[in-house]
Design a protein around this motif. Sequence first.
Motif, PDB file in Angstrom:
ATOM      1  N   GLU A  29      -1.582  -0.161  -9.063  1.00  0.00           N
ATOM      2  CA  GLU A  29      -3.138  -0.238  -8.972  1.00  0.00           C
ATOM      3  C   GLU A  29      -3.564   1.308  -8.674  1.00  0.00           C
ATOM      4  N   LYS A  49       0.969  -1.154  -0.004  1.00  0.00           N
ATOM      5  CA  LYS A  49      -0.098  -0.071  -0.105  1.00  0.00           C
ATOM      6  C   LYS A  49       0.810   1.210   0.024  1.00  0.00           C
ATOM      7  N   ASP A  52      -0.150  -0.486  -4.522  1.00  0.00           N
ATOM      8  CA  ASP A  52      -1.687  -0.032  -4.736  1.00  0.00           C
ATOM      9  C   ASP A  52      -1.656   1.400  -4.192  1.00  0.00           C
ATOM     10  N   ASP A  80      -8.938  -0.190  -9.959  1.00  0.00           N
ATOM     11  CA  ASP A  80      -9.792  -0.548  -8.874  1.00  0.00           C
ATOM     12  C   ASP A  80     -11.167   0.264  -8.215  1.00  0.00           C
ATOM     13  N   GLU A  81     -11.059   1.499  -7.718  1.00  0.00           N
ATOM     14  CA  GLU A  81     -11.864   2.392  -7.322  1.00  0.00           C
ATOM     15  C   GLU A  81     -12.711   3.220  -8.571  1.00  0.00           C
ATOM     16  N   LYS A  97     -14.024  -6.973  -7.640  1.00  0.00           N
ATOM     17  CA  LYS A  97     -14.445  -7.328  -6.057  1.00  0.00           C
ATOM     18  C   LYS A  97     -15.717  -7.631  -6.041  1.00  0.00           C
ATOM     19  N   ASN A 139      -4.366   3.524  -4.155  1.00  0.00           N
ATOM     20  CA  ASN A 139      -5.706   3.777  -3.655  1.00  0.00           C
ATOM     21  C   ASN A 139      -5.938   5.339  -3.833  1.00  0.00           C
TER      22      ASN A 139
HETATM   23 MG   LIG Z   1      -7.122  -1.642  -4.495  1.00  0.00          MG
END
Ligand SMILES: [Mg+2]
Length: 377
Positions: free
Chosen positions: A225, A172, A199, A250-251, A274, A201
């Motif tokens: 990511e 992260k 990632d 992802d988001e 997800k 985020n």
């Molecule tokens: Mg992610």
Amino acid sequence: MKIVQVEAFPLCLPMKRDFAISGGKVGDRAKGAPHVYVRITDEEGYTGWGEARPSHRWSEETLETVVTTVRNYLAPALAGQEVEDVEGASRQMQGEIRGGMTLGQPIAKAAVDTALHDLIGKRRGQSLAQIWLRRPCFTIPLSYLISTRSPEEAAKLARQAKEEGYRGVDVKIGSDPRRDVEIVEAVRGEAGDLFFRVDANQGYTLSQARYVVRELVRLGVDVLEQPLAAHDWTGHAALRRQSDLPIALDESVWTAGHVMQAIRLEACDMVVVKLTKMGGLQEAKRCGEIAAAAGLQLLGGGLTESSIGLAASAHLFHELGIDTPVDLNGPFFLAEDPVREPIIVQNGEALLPAGPGHGCTVEMKALKKLAWSGDGT
Ligand SMILES: [Mg+2]
């Protein structure tokens, strides 16, 4: 056979350790983790279970909104519906709470959708894999999560990942580009040969991300990511054009429409599937199939769900042919899990329960003990 009841059980599951991403703490050892279990009962008394794990630092849903969404909207909409009509149930849920940028309370809907699939499996005596006409899946490789601001600690955790037999790490980052690169460098020194997922985020501006991408290429990272804000499709596309480092979204990707947008704009190389953000097994499977058909690679992720969410996600990832280590980190963080035989991790793989549906059996005594104080609304 009709659905007669849909119930929500707000829970506080004790955590072994804190968990933070670039948006802040998503899990707190002192407070425990918010989970909501959902039970669907049919006319003959068969039951199926699903799980939501909301985090307001990750998206807009909270334990309270999941509980009220299920109790006040989704439960009345599904009462009297046919158990076996999963597509119909999905349409009913999308109609009851309309979507915008997301499906509309997708984490709550995912818990209901998972419970419905489990109920169908329990009724038929079939696992999720059998329902999808696939061979069953008994294990799934996990990535080892590294979330720290200290390069020394990151190196220690990376060593641990290797010693424990993990085949991938997920680091992260997304707070401070220079410190982030030091952290990635420390991990690479200890575990650079593992599948290396990083990632952010949504933590960077485009210019910060450009710097980080150059460094990550040098460090041999396999995928970056979600470096930019969820809505920044063109920024992600620009980053992709800059280097060969694969970019995963992802988001940004909550719906099949988002997958189509990512494909049209060539905004990513990979899509993170997800169960929860995509509103359940039915919709997440659709998203994964569209992305794969367009030649995008799929990554598997979760929101630190307990055994139910982990098992359901693992079956879906198997169905979608995801073969890289996945981010299903519940057992890494949770000290208690209210199912009869919580999923265990051995040599970096989660050992999945056999049996109908997702294979997990909820212990009602444990569920009572772990109830959220107050009613969660
Ligand atoms: Mg992610």
